[in-house]
Design a protein around this motif. Structure first.
Motif, PDB file in Angstrom:
ATOM      1  N   ILE A   1      40.517  62.000  59.294  1.00 32.66           N
ATOM      2  CA  ILE A   1      41.006  60.758  58.687  1.00 32.66           C
ATOM      3  C   ILE A   1      40.476  59.554  59.448  1.00 32.66           C
ATOM      4  CG2 ILE A   1      43.115  60.594  60.046  1.00 32.66           C
ATOM      5  CD1 ILE A   1      42.705  59.808  56.272  1.00 32.66           C
ATOM      6  N   GLN A   2      40.051  59.735  60.689  1.00 33.61           N
ATOM      7  CA  GLN A   2      39.474  58.645  61.467  1.00 33.61           C
ATOM      8  C   GLN A   2      38.124  58.197  60.913  1.00 33.61           C
ATOM      9  OE1 GLN A   2      41.101  56.984  63.965  1.00 33.61           O
ATOM     10  NE2 GLN A   2      42.787  58.263  63.210  1.00 33.61           N
ATOM     11  N   GLN A   3      37.605  58.921  59.937  1.00 33.68           N
ATOM     12  CA  GLN A   3      36.330  58.573  59.306  1.00 33.68           C
ATOM     13  C   GLN A   3      36.533  57.954  57.924  1.00 33.68           C
ATOM     14  OE1 GLN A   3      34.846  62.628  59.399  1.00 33.68           O
ATOM     15  NE2 GLN A   3      33.494  62.158  61.118  1.00 33.68           N
ATOM     16  N   VAL A   4      37.796  57.588  57.585  1.00 31.34           N
ATOM     17  CA  VAL A   4      38.121  57.148  56.225  1.00 31.34           C
ATOM     18  C   VAL A   4      38.684  55.730  56.233  1.00 31.34           C
ATOM     19  CG1 VAL A   4      39.439  57.666  54.129  1.00 31.34           C
ATOM     20  CG2 VAL A   4      38.594  59.537  55.576  1.00 31.34           C
ATOM     21  N   ALA A   5      38.202  54.907  55.302  1.00 31.72           N
ATOM     22  CA  ALA A   5      38.743  53.564  55.077  1.00 31.72           C
ATOM     23  C   ALA A   5      39.385  53.519  53.704  1.00 31.72           C
ATOM     24  CB  ALA A   5      37.640  52.515  55.166  1.00 31.72           C
ATOM     25  N   LYS A   6      40.451  52.749  53.577  1.00 29.42           N
ATOM     26  CA  LYS A   6      41.133  52.560  52.299  1.00 29.42           C
ATOM     27  C   LYS A   6      41.080  51.086  51.928  1.00 29.42           C
ATOM     28  CE  LYS A   6      43.784  52.638  48.736  1.00 29.42           C
ATOM     29  NZ  LYS A   6      43.295  53.115  47.437  1.00 29.42           N
ATOM     30  N   ILE A   7      40.722  50.818  50.648  1.00 28.99           N
ATOM     31  CA  ILE A   7      40.603  49.444  50.161  1.00 28.99           C
ATOM     32  C   ILE A   7      41.383  49.310  48.862  1.00 28.99           C
ATOM     33  CG2 ILE A   7      39.019  47.622  49.424  1.00 28.99           C
ATOM     34  CD1 ILE A   7      37.541  50.590  51.224  1.00 28.99           C
ATOM     35  N   GLY A   8      42.291  48.312  48.790  1.00 27.03           N
ATOM     36  CA  GLY A   8      43.062  48.123  47.562  1.00 27.03           C
ATOM     37  C   GLY A   8      43.720  46.756  47.508  1.00 27.03           C
ATOM     38  N   ASP A   9      44.294  46.433  46.345  1.00 26.36           N
ATOM     39  CA  ASP A   9      44.843  45.090  46.123  1.00 26.36           C
ATOM     40  C   ASP A   9      46.360  45.053  46.050  1.00 26.36           C
ATOM     41  OD1 ASP A   9      44.644  46.452  43.537  1.00 26.36           O
ATOM     42  OD2 ASP A   9      45.264  44.539  42.669  1.00 26.36           O
ATOM     43  N   THR A  10      47.036  46.166  46.353  1.00 23.15           N
ATOM     44  CA  THR A  10      48.498  46.201  46.276  1.00 23.15           C
ATOM     45  C   THR A  10      49.083  46.707  47.594  1.00 23.15           C
ATOM     46  OG1 THR A  10      48.672  48.490  45.480  1.00 23.15           O
ATOM     47  CG2 THR A  10      48.342  46.756  43.809  1.00 23.15           C
ATOM     48  N   LEU A  11      50.380  46.447  47.771  1.00 23.69           N
ATOM     49  CA  LEU A  11      51.054  46.983  48.957  1.00 23.69           C
ATOM     50  C   LEU A  11      51.033  48.499  48.975  1.00 23.69           C
ATOM     51  CD1 LEU A  11      54.164  44.621  49.307  1.00 23.69           C
ATOM     52  CD2 LEU A  11      52.171  44.749  50.823  1.00 23.69           C
ATOM     53  N   SER A  12      51.119  49.115  47.806  1.00 23.83           N
ATOM     54  CA  SER A  12      51.104  50.578  47.778  1.00 23.83           C
ATOM     55  C   SER A  12      49.755  51.125  48.236  1.00 23.83           C
ATOM     56  CB  SER A  12      51.432  51.098  46.374  1.00 23.83           C
ATOM     57  OG  SER A  12      50.462  50.713  45.430  1.00 23.83           O
ATOM     58  N   ASP A  13      48.660  50.388  47.976  1.00 22.76           N
ATOM     59  CA  ASP A  13      47.353  50.791  48.503  1.00 22.76           C
ATOM     60  C   ASP A  13      47.360  50.764  50.024  1.00 22.76           C
ATOM     61  OD1 ASP A  13      45.370  51.187  46.274  1.00 22.76           O
ATOM     62  OD2 ASP A  13      46.004  49.177  45.736  1.00 22.76           O
ATOM     63  N   LEU A  14      47.872  49.665  50.575  1.00 21.04           N
ATOM     64  CA  LEU A  14      47.901  49.534  52.027  1.00 21.04           C
ATOM     65  C   LEU A  14      48.797  50.603  52.650  1.00 21.04           C
ATOM     66  CD1 LEU A  14      48.172  45.642  52.437  1.00 21.04           C
ATOM     67  CD2 LEU A  14      46.139  47.058  52.088  1.00 21.04           C
ATOM     68  N   GLU A  15      49.943  50.850  52.034  1.00 23.18           N
ATOM     69  CA  GLU A  15      50.858  51.871  52.549  1.00 23.18           C
ATOM     70  C   GLU A  15      50.229  53.256  52.460  1.00 23.18           C
ATOM     71  OE1 GLU A  15      54.144  51.117  50.020  1.00 23.18           O
ATOM     72  OE2 GLU A  15      54.861  49.390  51.169  1.00 23.18           O
ATOM     73  N   GLU A  16      49.495  53.497  51.385  1.00 24.31           N
ATOM     74  CA  GLU A  16      48.806  54.783  51.245  1.00 24.31           C
ATOM     75  C   GLU A  16      47.822  54.993  52.391  1.00 24.31           C
ATOM     76  OE1 GLU A  16      45.856  56.987  47.993  1.00 24.31           O
ATOM     77  OE2 GLU A  16      45.906  54.803  48.163  1.00 24.31           O
ATOM     78  N   GLY A  17      47.020  53.955  52.667  1.00 20.68           N
ATOM     79  CA  GLY A  17      46.054  54.068  53.751  1.00 20.68           C
ATOM     80  C   GLY A  17      46.709  54.255  55.102  1.00 20.68           C
ATOM     81  N   ALA A  18      47.782  53.496  55.349  1.00 21.63           N
ATOM     82  CA  ALA A  18      48.496  53.616  56.628  1.00 21.63           C
ATOM     83  C   ALA A  18      49.163  54.978  56.760  1.00 21.63           C
ATOM     84  CB  ALA A  18      49.529  52.499  56.750  1.00 21.63           C
ATOM     85  N   ASN A  19      49.777  55.449  55.675  1.00 21.10           N
ATOM     86  CA  ASN A  19      50.444  56.754  55.717  1.00 21.10           C
ATOM     87  C   ASN A  19      49.450  57.890  55.915  1.00 21.10           C
ATOM     88  OD1 ASN A  19      52.973  55.604  55.352  1.00 21.10           O
ATOM     89  ND2 ASN A  19      52.941  55.846  53.131  1.00 21.10           N
ATOM     90  N   ALA A  20      48.242  57.704  55.415  1.00 20.77           N
ATOM     91  CA  ALA A  20      47.213  58.730  55.613  1.00 20.77           C
ATOM     92  C   ALA A  20      46.702  58.738  57.048  1.00 20.77           C
ATOM     93  CB  ALA A  20      46.044  58.485  54.658  1.00 20.77           C
ATOM     94  N   GLY A  21      46.812  57.584  57.727  1.00 25.93           N
ATOM     95  CA  GLY A  21      46.298  57.466  59.084  1.00 25.93           C
ATOM     96  C   GLY A  21      44.917  56.861  59.155  1.00 25.93           C
ATOM     97  N   CYS A  22      44.494  56.177  58.091  1.00 28.20           N
ATOM     98  CA  CYS A  22      43.165  55.547  58.086  1.00 28.20           C
ATOM     99  C   CYS A  22      43.079  54.474  59.174  1.00 28.20           C
ATOM    100  CB  CYS A  22      42.883  54.904  56.733  1.00 28.20           C
ATOM    101  SG  CYS A  22      42.790  56.047  55.338  1.00 28.20           S
ATOM    102  N   PRO A  23      42.007  54.439  59.943  1.00 26.06           N
ATOM    103  CA  PRO A  23      41.873  53.416  60.974  1.00 26.06           C
ATOM    104  C   PRO A  23      41.507  52.052  60.407  1.00 26.06           C
ATOM    105  CG  PRO A  23      39.895  54.761  60.897  1.00 26.06           C
ATOM    106  CD  PRO A  23      40.877  55.402  59.952  1.00 26.06           C
ATOM    107  N   CYS A  24      41.031  52.037  59.166  1.00 28.50           N
ATOM    108  CA  CYS A  24      40.618  50.793  58.518  1.00 28.50           C
ATOM    109  C   CYS A  24      41.302  50.708  57.156  1.00 28.50           C
ATOM    110  CB  CYS A  24      39.097  50.779  58.361  1.00 28.50           C
ATOM    111  SG  CYS A  24      38.441  49.270  57.627  1.00 28.50           S
TER     112      CYS A  24
END
Length: 228
Positions: free
Chosen positions: A169-192
């Motif tokens: 997961i340290q090799q994955v970035a998440k990009i989105g326009d909603t809070l649920s996108d940001l929460e998804e990325g944080a919950n996954a453990g994305c560093p970016c």
């Protein structure tokens, strides 16, 4: 360790959405369930799997039918029908620079995935209309009905990793326009975790969510150190 996979949301992030998703969801709930919900209330659940969004909105209005899976699924079916009709007949276009950004990331040997709160039926219509279905711009697409739980759970990101053979997961970035996108990325453990401020949520609203960067235009992503 650099980024090897960038996971983008679709509506509001890579494709234009003039509040169309929220308006259709609002209309279905008001006309079919007889429950008045405002567009700001609907926007709070943008990005979530739509059955969850419907349940949440009904529960917030103290409508006991949120517990009735059959009723919720019926509303979701109507939403899918109306949203599909909208995308089949209405304008579908990418946001400024989106195609170029996806292409440039792949040129840099970064895999590109799309994930979405839509189900597969709507997603395929959207991607076909914009010309992104079965082309070489996107490596994989994961929809909310293909995992046990959609956003803010991290399972769509993990599914994309599995499909593309990304080990960490340290090799994955998440990009989105909603809070649920940001929460998804944080919950996954994305560093970016990158919030796009020109979609469903304002910059001020996204600042309240977990993120490492906020951008107004997707082109800004290309200069972030994780992607260079």
């Amino acid at each position: 360790m650099g980024i090897q996979l960038a996971v983008f949301d679709i509506a509001g992030t890579t494709l234009h959405d003039e509040s169309n998703v929220g308006l259709v969801l609002q209309q279905v709930i008001q006309q079919q369930a007889g429950v008045a919900v405002s567009l700001p209330e609907v926007n709070e659940v943008m990005g979530y799997a739509k059955p969850y969004a419907i349940r949440y909105l009904l529960q917030q209005k103290q409508d006991a039918r949120y517990r009735d899976a059959g009723f919720v699924n019926g509303l979701h079916t109507l939403f899918v029908q109306q949203m599909s009709a909208h995308y089949q007949d209405g304008e579908v276009r990418e946001k400024k620079g989106a195609g170029m950004v996806l292409q440039e990331l792949r040129r840099r040997d970064i895999r590109v995935a799309l994930d979405t709160g839509f189900d597969r039926a709507i997603t395929n219509i959207v991607l076909e209309r914009v010309g992104w279905l079965n082309n070489d711009l996107v490596d994989t697409v994961v929809t909310s009905d293909e995992v046990a739980f959609g956003r803010p759970y991290p399972y769509m990101i993990y599914r994309a990793m599995e499909q593309l053979g990304i080990k960490s997961i340290q090799q994955v970035a998440k990009i989105g326009d909603t809070l649920s996108d940001l929460e998804e990325g944080a919950n996954a453990g994305c560093p970016c975790v990158i919030g796009v401020t020109t979609g469903a949520y304002t910059k001020e609203a996204l600042q309240a969510g977990p993120h490492t960067h906020l951008v107004a235009d997707l082109e800004e992503i290309l200069s972030i150190h994780w992607f260079i």
